[in-house]
Design a protein around this motif. Structure first.
Motif, PDB file in Angstrom:
ATOM      1  N   SER A  12       4.328   2.937   6.970  1.00 11.76           N
ATOM      2  CA  SER A  12       5.425   2.012   7.721  1.00 11.76           C
ATOM      3  C   SER A  12       4.557   1.342   8.602  1.00 11.76           C
ATOM      4  CB  SER A  12       6.103   3.141   8.295  1.00 11.76           C
ATOM      5  OG  SER A  12       7.050   2.376   9.302  1.00 11.76           O
ATOM      6  N   ASP A  13       3.611   1.827   9.440  1.00 15.57           N
ATOM      7  CA  ASP A  13       2.770   1.075  10.320  1.00 15.57           C
ATOM      8  C   ASP A  13       2.163  -0.346   9.700  1.00 15.57           C
ATOM      9  OD1 ASP A  13       3.706   2.415  12.352  1.00 15.57           O
ATOM     10  OD2 ASP A  13       2.197   3.490  12.780  1.00 15.57           O
ATOM     11  N   LEU A  14       1.580   0.060   8.330  1.00 17.47           N
ATOM     12  CA  LEU A  14       1.017  -0.953   7.510  1.00 17.47           C
ATOM     13  C   LEU A  14       1.852  -1.949   7.088  1.00 17.47           C
ATOM     14  CD1 LEU A  14      -1.553   1.709   5.396  1.00 17.47           C
ATOM     15  CD2 LEU A  14      -2.276   0.159   7.423  1.00 17.47           C
ATOM     16  N   ASN A  15       3.061  -1.643   6.639  1.00 14.48           N
ATOM     17  CA  ASN A  15       3.895  -2.519   5.910  1.00 14.48           C
ATOM     18  C   ASN A  15       4.398  -3.356   7.312  1.00 14.48           C
ATOM     19  OD1 ASN A  15       5.543  -3.400   3.899  1.00 14.48           O
ATOM     20  ND2 ASN A  15       7.299  -2.718   5.320  1.00 14.48           N
ATOM     21  N   LYS A  16       4.239  -3.020   8.560  1.00 20.27           N
ATOM     22  CA  LYS A  16       4.720  -4.054   9.533  1.00 20.27           C
ATOM     23  C   LYS A  16       3.802  -5.101   9.817  1.00 20.27           C
ATOM     24  CE  LYS A  16       7.493  -0.104  11.725  1.00 20.27           C
ATOM     25  NZ  LYS A  16       7.429   0.500  13.104  1.00 20.27           N
ATOM     26  N   ARG A  17       2.418  -4.743   9.510  1.00 23.44           N
ATOM     27  CA  ARG A  17       1.559  -5.699   9.694  1.00 23.44           C
ATOM     28  C   ARG A  17       0.756  -6.140   8.455  1.00 23.44           C
ATOM     29  NH1 ARG A  17       0.937  -1.405  13.430  1.00 23.44           N
ATOM     30  NH2 ARG A  17      -0.631  -0.456  12.294  1.00 23.44           N
ATOM     31  N   LYS A  18       1.506  -6.854   7.548  1.00 23.69           N
ATOM     32  CA  LYS A  18       1.279  -7.102   6.351  1.00 23.69           C
ATOM     33  C   LYS A  18       0.032  -7.815   6.224  1.00 23.69           C
ATOM     34  CE  LYS A  18       5.741  -6.931   4.199  1.00 23.69           C
ATOM     35  NZ  LYS A  18       6.520  -6.484   5.297  1.00 23.69           N
ATOM     36  N   LEU A  19      -0.412  -8.934   6.963  1.00 20.01           N
ATOM     37  CA  LEU A  19      -1.573  -9.916   6.795  1.00 20.01           C
ATOM     38  C   LEU A  19      -2.859  -9.014   7.114  1.00 20.01           C
ATOM     39  CD1 LEU A  19      -2.639 -12.727   6.304  1.00 20.01           C
ATOM     40  CD2 LEU A  19      -2.189 -13.137   8.763  1.00 20.01           C
ATOM     41  N   ARG A  20      -2.588  -8.398   8.423  1.00 22.21           N
ATOM     42  CA  ARG A  20      -3.959  -7.647   8.600  1.00 22.21           C
ATOM     43  C   ARG A  20      -4.258  -6.702   7.768  1.00 22.21           C
ATOM     44  NH1 ARG A  20      -3.194  -4.685  13.827  1.00 22.21           N
ATOM     45  NH2 ARG A  20      -2.450  -6.663  14.683  1.00 22.21           N
ATOM     46  N   THR A  21      -3.225  -5.717   7.172  1.00 20.96           N
ATOM     47  CA  THR A  21      -3.454  -4.732   6.344  1.00 20.96           C
ATOM     48  C   THR A  21      -3.982  -5.394   4.912  1.00 20.96           C
ATOM     49  OG1 THR A  21      -1.671  -3.603   7.035  1.00 20.96           O
ATOM     50  CG2 THR A  21      -2.361  -3.102   5.100  1.00 20.96           C
ATOM     51  N   SER A  22      -3.448  -6.311   4.689  1.00 17.46           N
ATOM     52  CA  SER A  22      -3.921  -7.319   3.540  1.00 17.46           C
ATOM     53  C   SER A  22      -5.465  -7.531   3.343  1.00 17.46           C
ATOM     54  CB  SER A  22      -2.823  -8.409   2.932  1.00 17.46           C
ATOM     55  OG  SER A  22      -1.656  -8.094   2.823  1.00 17.46           O
ATOM     56  N   LEU A  23      -5.680  -8.224   4.396  1.00 15.88           N
ATOM     57  CA  LEU A  23      -7.037  -8.639   4.628  1.00 15.88           C
ATOM     58  C   LEU A  23      -8.058  -7.383   4.623  1.00 15.88           C
ATOM     59  CD1 LEU A  23      -6.624 -11.560   7.256  1.00 15.88           C
ATOM     60  CD2 LEU A  23      -7.004 -11.960   4.858  1.00 15.88           C
ATOM     61  N   THR A  24      -7.720  -6.469   5.318  1.00 17.44           N
ATOM     62  CA  THR A  24      -8.317  -5.188   5.343  1.00 17.44           C
ATOM     63  C   THR A  24      -8.494  -4.678   3.878  1.00 17.44           C
ATOM     64  OG1 THR A  24      -8.014  -5.006   7.494  1.00 17.44           O
ATOM     65  CG2 THR A  24      -8.975  -3.068   6.381  1.00 17.44           C
ATOM     66  N   CYS A  25      -7.634  -4.365   3.667  1.00 20.92           N
ATOM     67  CA  CYS A  25      -7.434  -3.987   1.931  1.00 20.92           C
ATOM     68  C   CYS A  25      -8.480  -4.707   0.922  1.00 20.92           C
ATOM     69  CB  CYS A  25      -5.985  -3.779   1.722  1.00 20.92           C
ATOM     70  SG  CYS A  25      -5.129  -2.284   2.397  1.00 20.92           S
ATOM     71  N   PHE A  26      -8.068  -6.039   1.226  1.00 24.80           N
ATOM     72  CA  PHE A  26      -9.046  -6.928   0.247  1.00 24.80           C
ATOM     73  C   PHE A  26     -10.376  -6.562   0.352  1.00 24.80           C
ATOM     74  CE2 PHE A  26     -11.106 -11.107  -0.608  1.00 24.80           C
ATOM     75  CZ  PHE A  26     -10.875 -11.419  -1.795  1.00 24.80           C
ATOM     76  N   GLY A  27     -10.874  -6.436   1.494  1.00 21.63           N
ATOM     77  CA  GLY A  27     -12.263  -6.269   1.603  1.00 21.63           C
ATOM     78  C   GLY A  27     -12.842  -4.945   1.114  1.00 21.63           C
ATOM     79  N   ILE A  28     -11.891  -4.084   1.242  1.00 13.87           N
ATOM     80  CA  ILE A  28     -12.171  -2.562   0.664  1.00 13.87           C
ATOM     81  C   ILE A  28     -12.038  -2.844  -1.031  1.00 13.87           C
ATOM     82  CG2 ILE A  28     -11.391  -0.122   0.370  1.00 13.87           C
ATOM     83  CD1 ILE A  28     -10.190  -0.609   3.154  1.00 13.87           C
ATOM     84  N   ALA A  29     -11.186  -3.408  -1.322  1.00 15.13           N
ATOM     85  CA  ALA A  29     -10.838  -3.693  -2.854  1.00 15.13           C
ATOM     86  C   ALA A  29     -12.062  -4.289  -3.365  1.00 15.13           C
ATOM     87  CB  ALA A  29      -9.629  -4.611  -3.084  1.00 15.13           C
ATOM     88  N   ILE A  30     -12.515  -5.334  -2.765  1.00 18.71           N
ATOM     89  CA  ILE A  30     -13.881  -5.918  -3.364  1.00 18.71           C
ATOM     90  C   ILE A  30     -14.913  -5.097  -3.471  1.00 18.71           C
ATOM     91  CG2 ILE A  30     -15.729  -7.594  -2.940  1.00 18.71           C
ATOM     92  CD1 ILE A  30     -13.126  -9.028  -3.881  1.00 18.71           C
ATOM     93  N   GLY A  31     -15.159  -4.301  -2.442  1.00 24.65           N
ATOM     94  CA  GLY A  31     -16.355  -3.163  -2.427  1.00 24.65           C
ATOM     95  C   GLY A  31     -15.881  -2.199  -3.441  1.00 24.65           C
ATOM     96  N   THR A  32     -14.790  -1.430  -3.558  1.00 19.71           N
ATOM     97  CA  THR A  32     -14.411  -0.679  -4.707  1.00 19.71           C
ATOM     98  C   THR A  32     -14.575  -1.142  -5.964  1.00 19.71           C
ATOM     99  OG1 THR A  32     -12.938   0.292  -3.284  1.00 19.71           O
ATOM    100  CG2 THR A  32     -12.635   0.707  -5.452  1.00 19.71           C
ATOM    101  N   LEU A  33     -14.251  -2.443  -6.033  1.00 18.51           N
ATOM    102  CA  LEU A  33     -14.286  -3.324  -7.609  1.00 18.51           C
ATOM    103  C   LEU A  33     -15.781  -3.252  -7.894  1.00 18.51           C
ATOM    104  CD1 LEU A  33     -12.638  -6.399  -8.527  1.00 18.51           C
ATOM    105  CD2 LEU A  33     -14.876  -6.172  -8.924  1.00 18.51           C
ATOM    106  N   LEU A  34     -16.652  -3.532  -6.861  1.00 15.95           N
ATOM    107  CA  LEU A  34     -18.043  -3.750  -7.080  1.00 15.95           C
ATOM    108  C   LEU A  34     -18.792  -2.510  -7.700  1.00 15.95           C
ATOM    109  CD1 LEU A  34     -19.315  -6.421  -4.326  1.00 15.95           C
ATOM    110  CD2 LEU A  34     -19.104  -6.794  -7.058  1.00 15.95           C
ATOM    111  N   VAL A  35     -18.503  -1.459  -6.797  1.00 14.91           N
ATOM    112  CA  VAL A  35     -18.889  -0.029  -7.079  1.00 14.91           C
ATOM    113  C   VAL A  35     -18.651   0.425  -8.566  1.00 14.91           C
ATOM    114  CG1 VAL A  35     -18.681   2.330  -6.464  1.00 14.91           C
ATOM    115  CG2 VAL A  35     -18.999   0.836  -4.512  1.00 14.91           C
ATOM    116  N   ILE A  36     -17.427  -0.040  -9.014  1.00 18.19           N
ATOM    117  CA  ILE A  36     -16.968   0.573 -10.352  1.00 18.19           C
ATOM    118  C   ILE A  36     -17.593  -0.315 -11.284  1.00 18.19           C
ATOM    119  CG2 ILE A  36     -14.943   0.971 -11.936  1.00 18.19           C
ATOM    120  CD1 ILE A  36     -13.296   1.793  -9.518  1.00 18.19           C
ATOM    121  N   VAL A  37     -17.474  -1.455 -11.269  1.00 20.65           N
ATOM    122  CA  VAL A  37     -18.002  -2.620 -12.314  1.00 20.65           C
ATOM    123  C   VAL A  37     -19.525  -2.315 -12.250  1.00 20.65           C
ATOM    124  CG1 VAL A  37     -18.235  -5.021 -12.929  1.00 20.65           C
ATOM    125  CG2 VAL A  37     -16.024  -4.220 -12.103  1.00 20.65           C
TER     126      VAL A  37
END
Length: 432
Positions: A12-37
């Motif tokens: 619920s809190d993450l949904n209220k701060r969409k931009l900040r959450t998206s940017l943080t998740c984007f950084g994590i997603a890049i790291g995850t993507l690189l680890v897997i690929v």
């Protein structure tokens, strides 16, 4: 506060701060993507290389060279050949006495200094490994064919007094009609060079018949004669002015072929335990596999570094969340929430950030891996065929990466969570 309540509040809190959450998740997603690929790329390279090594049959062949040891146990004789054959994982054994004829004569044509391989005819002359390597060489197959015998038949115990002659040797003697030589008499002459003042020993003359012609694509299809070990032993007796060469000195060399690459190393160890020095490519194959494992680890490490950098974003995001929820924390503490409850709430929220980022990165990684593999196979780039994967993403890699990402995010959230847990409720309620 129950865990399920913490998870609901976190999203619920993450949904209220969409931009900040998206940017943080984007950084994590890049790291995850690189680890897997990167991990999948390392795994793909290792799998393809290992499969290619397994197809090279020389990597499962073990050679023993008899250096003429005078210790009986070190001699490669018939009894030891049977021991090799009975080792678990052994598919074939070959053994031969290497010697030389001074001159051979066939159809009134002769050739000097001809190598002779005297094989034990109870075992193989041509191994499956050598046959498979010839079959794998399409150019050789197109030019010479893949059968070891191009005319006549292979030597057996029933025709051990006959010989096989190499195709290249016949060509050297200017004999092109290979079929016509089958059944012909061949004279093998063995003698010492004449030395002035030294009594000349009478030459050894061996009469034999040609049973078959060996394809030049094979090692023994060159300028070589294949005979029985008895014939070769007779020649060696002449050279050494002795008798019973085979029992006294054994075979010049033996080759043991394992059923698979995995069994080659245990087979090699079993032979060395019998007291023999071996030569094989097993250690080279293991070294190559170890190097490929290191490459896979290094590629995966590159993604892990990016993931760890992304965790800094989690700390910043959660620190801001603590700042914004200071008054709410005061209210919860006034209503009886413990430090443990507050700490758990923010750690769960950090883990939720890690989960969303990991899930997003995993989906993109799977899509990228699939696309790369299909492009390579469709265009046959680098000889890729259907079923081959340069990016080989395993389920274990995906699960490990997701769990690792969530754990990293939760660890990154510990600092903000502890800060939130330590807030004074009175000061928090006054916060504007």
């Amino acid at each position: 506060m129950k865990l399920i309540d913490c998870i609901k509040m976190a999203f619920s809190d993450l949904n209220k701060r969409k931009l900040r959450t998206s940017l943080t998740c984007f950084g994590i997603a890049i790291g995850t993507l690189l680890v897997i690929v990167m991990g999948g790329l390392g795994q793909g390279i290792q799998t393809i290389s290992s499969d290619q090594i397994k197809q090279v049959d020389s990597f499962r062949t073990i050679s023993i060279k008899n250096s003429g040891n005078d210790t009986k146990s070190k001699i490669v004789d018939v009894s030891n050949l049977n021991k090799f054959k009975n080792i678990q994982g052994v598919s074939e054994v070959t053994a031969s006495i290497n010697t030389t004829a001074t001159e051979i004569t066939l159809q009134n044509k002769s050739s000097k200094k001809v190598d002779i391989n005297g094989n034990n005819l109870n075992f193989s002359i041509f191994t499956d490994g050598e046959k498979n390597e010839i079959k794998a060489d399409k150019k050789k197959v197109a030019k010479y064919g893949s059968n070891p015998i191009i005319a006549g038949e292979i030597l057996k115990q029933s025709n051990k007094d006959s010989i096989l002659i190499g195709q290249s040797l016949l060509d050297k003697m200017e004999i092109k009609d290979y079929k016509n030589v089958i059944g012909n008499d061949i004279e093998i002459k063995v003698s010492f060079p004449e030395i002035e003042g030294v009594p000349q020993k009478n030459p050894l003359i061996i009469k034999s018949k040609i049973a078959g012609v060996v394809n030049r694509a094979f090692k023994s299809g060159g300028y070589t004669i294949i005979a029985s070990d008895e014939l070769a032993s007779k020649i060696q007796d002449y050279y050494m002015n002795d008798s019973d060469y085979l029992n006294k000195h054994g075979y010049t060399n033996a080759q043991i072929e394992a059923k698979s690459m995995e069994e080659a190393s245990p087979v090699n160890d079993s032979i060395t335990k019998l007291g023999y020095k071996t030569q094989s490519n097993v250690s080279q194959a293991n070294q190559m596999n170890n190097m490929l494992t290191i490459v896979k680890v290094l590629l995966t490490a590159a993604g892990v570094i990016v993931l760890l950098v992304a965790s800094i974003g989690v700390i910043n995001t959660m620190s801001m969340a603590v700042y914004e929820k200071t008054k709410s924390i005061g209210i919860m503490k006034a209503q009886g929430a413990s430090r443990k409850n507050i700490r758990r709430m923010f750690i769960v929220q950090s883990g939720s950030l890690g989960f969303v980022g990991a899930a997003s990165g995993t989906i993109v990684a799977l899509i990228i891996g699939t696309v790369i593999n299909k492009i390579l196979v469709a265009n046959k780039i680098g000889g890729f065929e259907a079923g081959m994967k340069i990016v080989d993403i395993r389920i274990s890699t995906v699960l490990f990466t997701i769990i690792f990402t969530i754990v990293v995010a939760m660890i990154a959230g510990i600092i903000p969570a502890r800060k939130a847990a330590k807030l004074n409720p009175i000061d928090s309620l006054r916060f504007e």
